[in-house]
Write an enzyme that holds these catalytic residues in place. Structure first.
Site, short mmCIF file in Angstrom:
data_model
loop_
_atom_site.label_atom_id
_atom_site.label_comp_id
_atom_site.label_asym_id
_atom_site.label_seq_id
_atom_site.Cartn_x
_atom_site.Cartn_y
_atom_site.Cartn_z
N CYS A 108 0.86 -1.19 0.00
CA CYS A 108 0.00 0.00 0.00
C CYS A 108 0.89 1.24 0.00
O CYS A 108 0.63 2.20 -0.72
CB CYS A 108 -0.90 -0.02 1.23
SG CYS A 108 -1.87 1.47 1.43
N CYS A 205 -4.28 -1.66 6.75
CA CYS A 205 -4.62 -0.26 6.52
C CYS A 205 -5.80 -0.18 5.57
O CYS A 205 -5.90 -0.93 4.61
CB CYS A 205 -3.40 0.52 6.00
SG CYS A 205 -3.18 0.60 4.23
#
Length: 380
Positions: A108, A205
């Site tokens: 990410c 996340c």
RNA sequence: UGGGGUAUAGCCAAGCGGUAAGGCAUCAGAUUUUGAUUCUGACAUCUCCCUGGUUCGAACCCAGGUACCCCAG
């Protein structure tokens, strides 16, 4: 005036980071990223907030808006739902389907926060991006930019930044590199920020704290199979699918007492994906949990390339102490690691991150692991 | 339908007349921007397979059932 776009998540860290940037004289603009859409992504099973009137991301957005207002900065909202799925989540699923244990947050950062977001910021006329990560940027006289562990070693997040390259690092500021978490909370309180006491977020996340197995079931179907004691070869239980487990795991195996045996905790030590068998050992320090050598791929190397063996500190997972290893390049994308001593539960798909003192040298993905000359991540 | 043995929470398993150890599993909390690990706490109270009986008092003793296991057939 130097313009910086800070990734505002709605948490306390990025809020204080934004404040510090402003105080340092930067022109600051906030960017709120939205990368996960439960409905669009088919995320239903085990989703505790699906039926809430307001999903937690919207709450985070409201928090971020309030922070921006308080600090007097503009806040932009950007959707990277497609990018997250294409670059991070599909890789994540691929890895799980291979029976490995990926670290999505590292990707990410590589593809979303420090790439897509960086490009977006540049398009908006920004010179830098910034985040609330606990990491320290060190600018050398010769223009070289290094990434070091944060002053708050307890919160240091360089592990998650191990796949971003020098160019990305050079474009990024980490305002929290020199202060610790208690200080961050303190500043947030002084500023009377709404998020001053907001709980730290954990979990993947953008997806958050969840029952992980239930979450995975949305994308990887359950497939029951045997759990076998690697030492005695006895069947000791049944699992829901080897993909749902990771090496070293203790919880969730559901193995109770067995007649004639001393009751003990069981730990996953090997996954036979092909035959859908989970191998376990009932000893915390069982030999099958250890390894002494590994091959690391997907190398992201930040320091000067060396052909000589290098003794460095290595983390095989977040918040682990640095383990001594001898590192040797096989080629530009492959490193062999010889461990100073056998380490427990080194797991394929996870990141290996290298340190020299406080400096992060780079990292890669654990591809193969060996013990006493035998490969142990595949074939028993 | 000969003999012997065992029946205690989801699973192992202590207890042998005085008012249900412990472990595993599970759940909750703490820690944690991966998955794990780790730590703390909870967890049999019309209860010890059922039904009677003895006793001030039984999971523990007795009787009769029931289930399973083992050895002989």
């Amino acid at each position: 005036m130097t313009k910086v776009m800070i990734g505002l998540s709605g948490g306390v860290d990025s809020a204080v980071a934004a404040y510090l940037l402003k105080k340092q004289g930067y022109e600051v603009v906030g960017g709120f990223m939205r990368n996960w859409d439960a409905i669009a992504n088919g995320d239903f099973l085990g989703n505790p907030t699906l039926n809430d009137s307001c999903c937690p991301q919207e709450k985070d957005y409201e928090d971020a808006k309030e922070v921006a207002k308080k600090l007097g900065i503009e806040l932009l909202r950007i959707d990277f739902i497609k990018e997250y799925w294409d670059y991070v989540f599909s890789y994540f699923l691929e890895e799980y389907n291979k029976g490995r244990t990926p670290n999505p947050d590292i990707f990410c950062n590589k593809y979303i926060k420090f790439d897509a977001f960086l490009k977006f910021a540049r398009d908006q006329g920004c010179d830098f991006i910034a985040t609330g990560h606990y990491a320290k940027r060190v600018d050398k006289e010769d223009g070289v930019v290094e990434l070091h562990k944060a002053y708050d070693l307890n919160k240091d997040q360089t592990y998650f930044l191990s796949q971003i390259n020098n160019e990305q690092i050079a474009s990024c500021l980490f305002p929290l590199g020199d202060i610790d978490k208690p200080k961050v909370r303190e500043i947030a309180k002084e500023l009377n920020l709404n998020v001053a006491d907001k709980k730290d977020s954990t979990g993947v996340c953008f997806i958050g704290e969840r029952n992980f197995k239930e979450f995975l079931k949305n994308y990887i179907p359950a497939n029951k199979g045997k759990i076998i004691d690697i030492n005695s070869n006895e069947v000791v239980g049944e699992h829901d699918g080897v993909m749902y487990y990771t090496i070293g795991q203790r919880k969730g195996l559901g193995i109770g007492g067995i007649s004639g045996r001393e009751p003990r905790s069981w730990f996953v030590c090997y996954k036979d994906v092909k035959n859908n068998i989970l191998y376990v050992a009932d000893e915390k320090e069982d030999e099958h949990l250890f390894s002494d050598r590994a091959i690391i791929k997907n190398i992201n190397w930040l320091a000067e390339r060396t052909n000589d063996p290098l003794h460095v500190g290595c983390k095989f997972r977040y918040r682990q102490q640095d383990n001594g290893v001898t590192l040797k390049f096989i080629d530009d994308d492959t490193i062999e690691l010889i461990f100073d001593e056998p380490y427990k539960a080194v797991t394929t798909g996870q990141a290996a991150v290298f340190y020299m003192g406080t400096r992060m040298l780079g990292g890669g993905i654990i591809e193969e692991i060996y013990y006493k000359g035998k490969r142990i991540d595949i074939k028993k």
